[in-house]
Scaffold this motif. Structure first.
Motif, PDB file in Angstrom:
ATOM      1  N   ILE A  46      20.169  50.820   2.750  1.00  0.00           N
ATOM      2  CA  ILE A  46      20.076  50.895   4.012  1.00  0.00           C
ATOM      3  C   ILE A  46      19.188  50.061   4.647  1.00  0.00           C
ATOM      4  CG2 ILE A  46      19.048  52.463   6.016  1.00  0.00           C
ATOM      5  CD1 ILE A  46      20.118  54.892   4.632  1.00  0.00           C
ATOM      6  N   GLY A  47      18.075  49.725   3.765  1.00  0.00           N
ATOM      7  CA  GLY A  47      17.110  48.889   4.218  1.00  0.00           C
ATOM      8  C   GLY A  47      17.557  47.515   4.023  1.00  0.00           C
ATOM      9  N   SER A  48      18.432  47.181   3.381  1.00  0.00           N
ATOM     10  CA  SER A  48      18.871  45.694   3.106  1.00  0.00           C
ATOM     11  C   SER A  48      20.014  45.290   4.370  1.00  0.00           C
ATOM     12  CB  SER A  48      19.951  45.384   1.794  1.00  0.00           C
ATOM     13  OG  SER A  48      18.918  45.461   0.822  1.00  0.00           O
ATOM     14  N   ILE A  73      13.697  46.072  13.716  1.00  0.00           N
ATOM     15  CA  ILE A  73      14.786  46.586  12.882  1.00  0.00           C
ATOM     16  C   ILE A  73      14.312  46.075  11.473  1.00  0.00           C
ATOM     17  CG2 ILE A  73      17.289  46.453  12.377  1.00  0.00           C
ATOM     18  CD1 ILE A  73      17.739  46.491  15.293  1.00  0.00           C
ATOM     19  N   LYS A  74      13.986  44.924  11.405  1.00  0.00           N
ATOM     20  CA  LYS A  74      13.764  44.174  10.099  1.00  0.00           C
ATOM     21  C   LYS A  74      12.588  44.707   9.408  1.00  0.00           C
ATOM     22  CE  LYS A  74      12.839  39.435   7.931  1.00  0.00           C
ATOM     23  NZ  LYS A  74      12.416  38.139   8.204  1.00  0.00           N
ATOM     24  N   LEU A 102      11.763  50.352   4.293  1.00  0.00           N
ATOM     25  CA  LEU A 102      12.741  51.453   3.735  1.00  0.00           C
ATOM     26  C   LEU A 102      13.186  50.646   2.215  1.00  0.00           C
ATOM     27  CD1 LEU A 102      15.407  52.048   6.506  1.00  0.00           C
ATOM     28  CD2 LEU A 102      13.665  53.532   5.490  1.00  0.00           C
ATOM     29  N   VAL A 103      13.056  49.508   1.906  1.00  0.00           N
ATOM     30  CA  VAL A 103      13.230  48.886   0.564  1.00  0.00           C
ATOM     31  C   VAL A 103      11.976  49.362  -0.159  1.00  0.00           C
ATOM     32  CG1 VAL A 103      13.255  46.757  -0.478  1.00  0.00           C
ATOM     33  CG2 VAL A 103      14.680  47.030   1.471  1.00  0.00           C
ATOM     34  N   MET A 120      19.488  46.746   7.155  1.00  0.00           N
ATOM     35  CA  MET A 120      18.844  46.578   8.763  1.00  0.00           C
ATOM     36  C   MET A 120      17.965  45.400   8.654  1.00  0.00           C
ATOM     37  SD  MET A 120      17.326  50.465   9.099  1.00  0.00           S
ATOM     38  CE  MET A 120      16.678  50.190  10.816  1.00  0.00           C
ATOM     39  N   ILE A 121      17.612  45.026   7.127  1.00  0.00           N
ATOM     40  CA  ILE A 121      17.185  43.539   7.393  1.00  0.00           C
ATOM     41  C   ILE A 121      18.097  42.489   7.711  1.00  0.00           C
ATOM     42  CG2 ILE A 121      16.193  41.685   5.753  1.00  0.00           C
ATOM     43  CD1 ILE A 121      14.933  43.934   3.970  1.00  0.00           C
ATOM     44  N   ASP A 122      19.075  42.294   7.206  1.00  0.00           N
ATOM     45  CA  ASP A 122      20.429  41.683   7.693  1.00  0.00           C
ATOM     46  C   ASP A 122      20.658  41.601   9.059  1.00  0.00           C
ATOM     47  OD1 ASP A 122      20.489  40.743   5.025  1.00  0.00           O
ATOM     48  OD2 ASP A 122      22.412  41.817   4.651  1.00  0.00           O
ATOM     49  N   MET A 123      20.562  42.977   9.570  1.00  0.00           N
ATOM     50  CA  MET A 123      20.785  43.014  11.202  1.00  0.00           C
ATOM     51  C   MET A 123      19.753  42.547  11.983  1.00  0.00           C
ATOM     52  SD  MET A 123      20.969  46.839  13.433  1.00  0.00           S
ATOM     53  CE  MET A 123      21.750  47.552  11.476  1.00  0.00           C
ATOM     54  N   GLY A 124      18.515  42.862  11.467  1.00  0.00           N
ATOM     55  CA  GLY A 124      17.535  42.460  12.384  1.00  0.00           C
ATOM     56  C   GLY A 124      17.127  40.748  12.383  1.00  0.00           C
ATOM     57  N   SER A 125      17.662  40.417  11.005  1.00  0.00           N
ATOM     58  CA  SER A 125      17.491  38.763  11.086  1.00  0.00           C
ATOM     59  C   SER A 125      18.584  38.125  11.742  1.00  0.00           C
ATOM     60  CB  SER A 125      17.633  38.406   9.452  1.00  0.00           C
ATOM     61  OG  SER A 125      16.512  38.922   8.536  1.00  0.00           O
ATOM     62  N   PHE A 126      19.717  38.716  12.007  1.00  0.00           N
ATOM     63  CA  PHE A 126      20.748  37.999  12.633  1.00  0.00           C
ATOM     64  C   PHE A 126      20.306  38.206  14.383  1.00  0.00           C
ATOM     65  CE2 PHE A 126      24.563  38.214  15.464  1.00  0.00           C
ATOM     66  CZ  PHE A 126      25.268  37.170  14.927  1.00  0.00           C
TER      67      PHE A 126
END
Length: 345
Positions: A54-56, A39-40, A46-47, A58-64
Motif C-alpha cells: 500500500i505504501g508503494s 499522500i507520498k 506505511l513502508v 501511495m508513494i507512486d500516486m503522490g509522486s505523480f
C-alpha cells in the motif's frame, strides 16, 4: 478599448492578477503538489511499518501528483477559472500552466497562465474557427511567456527566497520574527501564503518560522474569537483559514495584533531554541488541514520530541498568548464583543 476589454472579460486589475490569481493558484497547488506530498509522506510511513504494498502505491500516486507538469496544469486551470475564462481558454490553460511550471516552476506557471488566459479571452469568439484559434493562441502565448519570462521570474523569486533562508540562518532572532509576522499576515490577507512560500522556496528555519507565524494567526483567531463564533468558528479558523477575519480586520485592525504578537514571540523559540524547520509546501499552511504540521514531520522526521514541539509551538502556545492579549485588549476597550464575529454569508 476599455469597453472592448471589459466585454472580453479582461479587467487589467491588479486585484484580479494578484489577489484573485494567487488565491486560485493556491487551490491548484492544493490539488496537486500539496496533496501529492501528503499522500507520498503517508506512503513512506506505511513502508516503515511493513505495509510496503500500500505504501508503494501511495508513494507512486503522490509522486505523480507532485510532477511539475501536473502541478503546472492544475495551477493553469485554477487561475483561468478564477479569472472567469471561457471553456476553450480554461482547458487550454492547462497546457500553458504546465509549460510554465516545467520551464520556471510555480512562478513560471503563474505568469504563463496569466498571459495565456488574457490573450485567449481576447481572441475568443472572434473568428469562425474559434475552436482552433482560441486554444492555439492560449497555448502559444503560454509557451512563449513561460520561455521568455517564466524562467527569469522563477530565478528571481527563488533567489530572493534563498536570501531569506540564508538571512534566517545568520540572524535567526530578528529574521524569524520578520518572516513569521509577514507570512502570518499573508495567510490572513486575501492572498496566498502557500503560493508565496512555494514561489520563494522558503525552506529550513525560514519555513519553520513561517509555519509558526501562520499557525499563530489561525489558532490565535480561533481561540480569541471563540466567544463570538463558538465551536464552529474555532474549527473553521483553526483548521481552515484565518482569512475569514479579513472583513473584521478592516473594521477594527487591532484584532490582528494578538495572533501577530503570538507569532512574533514564538518565532525565536522555533528558530533559535528548538530549530524547527519545514519545507516550501508546509511553510505557508499554518494549521490548515494540519498540513504545516505534517510537512514539519516530513522535514524533521517523526519523533515524540518533534510531536510535542509541534503541539506546543504551533497550537498550545499561540492559543494562550493570543487569548491573553485579546482579553487584555477587550478590557482596555480596544476590542469589543462582536468585533471578531464571522459572517459566513
Amino acid at each position: 478599448m476599455v469597453t472592448f476589454l471589459r466585454k472580453k472579460g479582461i479587467s487589467l486589475s491588479l486585484k484580479e492578477y494578484v489577489i484573485t490569481a494567487l488565491s486560485y493558484m493556491a487551490l491548484g497547488l492544493f490539488s496537486s503538489l500539496i496533496i501529492g506530498l501528503i499522500i507520498k509522506t503517508i506512503g513512506e510511513q506505511l513502508v516503515t511499518i511493513d505495509m510496503s504494498t500500500i505504501g508503494s502505491y501511495m508513494i507512486d500516486m503522490g509522486s505523480f501528483a507532485m510532477d511539475a507538469k501536473i502541478m503546472g496544469g492544475a495551477i493553469g486551470v485554477a487561475i483561468a477559472y478564477g479569472l472567469k475564462a471561457p471553456p476553450l481558454v480554461l482547458f487550454s490553460a492547462l497546457f500553458a500552466g504546465a509549460f510554465g511550471a516545467e520551464l520556471g516552476g510555480p512562478a513560471g506557471s503563474y505568469v504563463a497562465t496569466l498571459f495565456a488566459t488574457e490573450f485567449g479571452k481576447l481572441v475568443y469568439q472572434t473568428t469562425r474557427i474559434d475552436i482552433i484559434i482560441t486554444p492555439f493562441v492560449t497555448i502559444f502565448i503560454g509557451f512563449v511567456t513561460g520561455s521568455l519570462i517564466g524562467k527569469p521570474i522563477d530565478s528571481f523569486m527563488t533567489g530572493f527566497g534563498h536570501i531569506i533562508n540564508w538571512a534566517t540562518e545568520q540572524q535567526p532572532f530578528i529574521m524569524g520574527i520578520i518572516v513569521a509576522v509577514l507570512m502570518g499576515w499573508a495567510l490572513t490577507a486575501p492572498i496566498s501564503s502557500v503560493a508565496i512560500a512555494l514561489m520563494l522556496g522558503l525552506d529550513g528555519l525560514a519555513a519553520g518560522a513561517a509555519t509558526i507565524g501562520c499557525s499563530a494567526q489561525m489558532i490565535g483567531f480561533a481561540v480569541s474569537s471563540y466567544r463570538d463564533n463558538g465551536i464552529g468558528g474555532l474549527l473553521a479558523q483553526g483548521l481552515g483559514t484565518s482569512m475569514l477575519q479579513v472583513a473584521n480586520i478592516i473594521k477594527n485592525p487591532l484584532i490582528i495584533l494578538p495572533p501577530t504578537i503570538a507569532g512574533a514571540v514564538l518565532a525565536p523559540f522555533a528558530t533559535i531554541v528548538f530549530q524547527l524547520t519545514n519545507n516550501p509546501s508546509g511553510a505557508g499552511m499554518g494549521t490548515s488541514g494540519l498540513v504545516g504540521q505534517m510537512m514539519t514531520f516530513e522535514s524533521m522526521g517523526f519523533s515524540w520530541h518533534i510531536l510535542w514541539l509541534i503541539i506546543g509551538l504551533h497550537i498550545i502556545a499561540p492559543a494562550i498568548i493570543s487569548l491573553i492579549f485579546s482579553e487584555w485588549f477587550i478590557k482596555k476597550g480596544w476590542i469589543k464583543p462582536g468585533d471578531m464575529k464571522i459572517m459566513y454569508q
